[in-house]
Design an enzyme around this catalytic site. Structure first.
Site: not given
Ligand code: NAD
Ligand code: UGA
Length: 430
Positions: A31, A36, A122, A153, A205, A251, A254, A261
């Site tokens: 990172d 961090k 993503t 996911f 995705k 479902l 709220g 995301c």
């Molecule tokens: P995040 O913001 O928590 O973390 C991203 C990290 O990347 C940061 O620590 C940042 O410092 C680092 N970074 C940025 N540029 C960099 C570089 N050039 N080299 C090295 N490190 C670098 O992001 P996140 O929530 O983990 O999401 C990452 C990706 O995964 C997004 O595309 C998101 O849509 C996808 N995703 C997130 C979730 C989730 O639950 N958060 C779930 C599925 C997919």
């Molecule tokens: C969501 C997807 O569920 C993951 O599969 C995906 O990887 C991720 O986004 C991503 O791409 O980052 P997340 O955002 O962590 O995960 O949380 P969820 O449990 O999906 O909830 C998302 C939002 O929907 C929350 O604000 C939750 O309160 C709301 N929600 C969810 C509702 O209002 N009603 C529901 O029945 C379910």
């Protein structure tokens, strides 16, 4: 077992690295955020995620996790490099690829041998080709590489479980051998592995997140109609969910969806559609309905109290969902702003997100527990359905509030029980 590198140690990157390390691989966690990385070396995690800390510490102590800010150290030995950097919303709602670009360029400059580069972030449809071009442009030696799309996911709050128990692994690639190499990493997890072309994997995705968001907006629209017609949306969802074609998940009516995301991904998909000559009207409605839910909740509070001016409102829960401290696009942000805008004095309590929330909210007084929050309040508003809120001592709460008003944005209480206890109780779609 392989030597791999994960770039971007955020929610996805840290969980991915740690789980792959726990499965026996050596993982270089890269990172650019030095603070961090230094904290992680001391076992201090940048996020709250159940079960993660213990796994990080164990795998770091076993030298299967290496934390670094040095591209050469991280990429040099790895046969597979996963990019998990953020892809936030750009000005028009498009996904901003500049972190992905920087990561891909960094990989190209530090490669010492052929590598499979995996896009776990993503990314918009077509980004696989974009990453190929960035790497080609920045390669300093004549080395082979392949790009694979492997969308993630996992959900926050249950990220470790989700990673270890996936419903499916999706791999998009032009090079079958590269896809097989990545599939090997997941071979001990029992689930279907779907191998597609790059663009299809990228679309899976977005379509998955947009579909889940659509389900939530759908039930929220139904909940508004339920309210007008005297039906109970919770029972309606239950009755619908027993149909195996429908299912119970996503479902819960709220306050709607927030988080890092759904909001950005639905917007990005809508943008991609519009830019490519489509008319993504369903996605637009899904976003509109979601926005309305927050205003609708505040309207209920206003109606219950007559006015919000100078009323003391206690907000229960701030994170965008339970079991996380993530405040990105949390519904609480808009709810608090709307309440403050109408003159309310807002106090809040969240079991883990208060420190993070402080960066997103101003003028909020934070409390140590729900009872301190309730003391002297004109209304309590449930914004996040943390389990601990479901078992509060309601007679104590009622005795210390100025007015016994509870507006439940997540339908966690039973309306009949609440009314029996003497509360003015309003919820969503019931
Ligand atoms: P995040 O913001 O928590 O973390 C991203 C990290 O990347 C940061 O620590 C940042 O410092 C680092 N970074 C940025 N540029 C960099 C570089 N050039 N080299 C090295 N490190 C670098 O992001 P996140 O929530 O983990 O999401 C990452 C990706 O995964 C997004 O595309 C998101 O849509 C996808 N995703 C997130 C979730 C989730 O639950 N958060 C779930 C599925 C997919
Ligand atoms: C969501 C997807 O569920 C993951 O599969 C995906 O990887 C991720 O986004 C991503 O791409 O980052 P997340 O955002 O962590 O995960 O949380 P969820 O449990 O999906 O909830 C998302 C939002 O929907 C929350 O604000 C939750 O309160 C709301 N929600 C969810 C509702 O209002 N009603 C529901 O029945 C379910």
């Amino acid at each position: 077992m392989m030597d791999i590198c994960v770039i971007g140690i955020g929610y996805v990157g840290l969980v991915t690295s740690t789980c792959f390390a726990d499965l026996g691989n050596k993982v270089f966690c890269l990172d650019t955020n030095e603070e961090k990385i230094e904290a992680l070396k001391k076992g201090i995690l940048p996020i709250f995620e159940p079960g993660l800390e213990e796994l990080v510490v164990r795998n770091y102590q076993s030298s299967r996790l290496v934390f670094t800010t040095d591209y050469d150290e991280a990429v040099g030995q790895a046969g597979v490099v996963l990019i998990a950097v953020g892809t936030p919303s750009g000005k028009e709602g498009e996904a901003d690829l500049h972190y992905v670009e920087a990561a891909a360029a960094g990989v190209a400059r530090s490669m010492t041998k052929p590598v499979v580069v995996v896009n776990k972030s993503t990314v918009p449809i077509g980004s696989g080709d974009f990453v190929v071009n960035v790497i080609r442009k920045n390669l300093t030696k004549d080395l082979d590489f392949a790009v694979v799309s492997n969308p993630e996911f996992l959900r926050e709050g249950s990220a470790v479980y989700d990673f270890m128990n996936p419903d499916r692994v999706v791999l998009g690639a032009t090079d079958r051998a590269a896809a097989d190499t990545v599939a090997e990493l997941y071979s001990s997890l029992k689930c279907p592995v779907l191998i597609t072309d790059l663009r299809t994997a990228e679309m899976i995705k977005y379509a998955s997140n947009a579909f889940l968001a659509t389900r939530v907006s759908f039930i929220n629209e139904i909940s508004r109609i339920c309210e007008r017609l005297g039906a109970d949306v919770k029972q309606v969802a239950l009755g619908m969910g027993y149909d195996r074609r429908i299912g119970h998940a996503f479902l819960d009516a709220g306050l709607g969806w927030g988080g890092s995301c759904f909001p950005k991904d639905v917007k990005a998909l809508e943008h991609m559609g519009a830019m490519n000559g489509c008319h993504p009207q369903l996605l637009r409605a899904v976003m509109e309905i979601n926005k309305d839910q927050r205003r609708h909740l505040v309207q209920k509070v206003r109606e219950a109290l007559g006015t919000l001016q100078d009323r003391k409102i206690g907000v229960l829960g701030l994170s965008f969902k339970p079991n996380t401290d993530d405040m990105r696009e949390a519904p609480s942000i808009e709810v608090v702003h709307l309440l403050q805008h109408e003159g309310a004095v807002v106090k809040a309590y969240d079991p883990v997100a208060q420190a993070v929330a402080n960066h997103y909210l101003t003028g909020v007084e934070y409390c140590q527990n729900p009872y301190e929050l309730a003391r002297g309040a004109d209304a309590l508003v449930v914004v996040t359905e943390w389990n601990e809120f479901k078992r509060l001592d309601m007679s104590r709460i009622k005795s210390i509030m100025r007015q016994p008003v509870v507006v439940d944005g997540r339908n966690i209480y039973d309306p009949a029980v609440m009314r029996q206890q003497g509360f003015v109780y309003l919820s969503m779609g019931r």
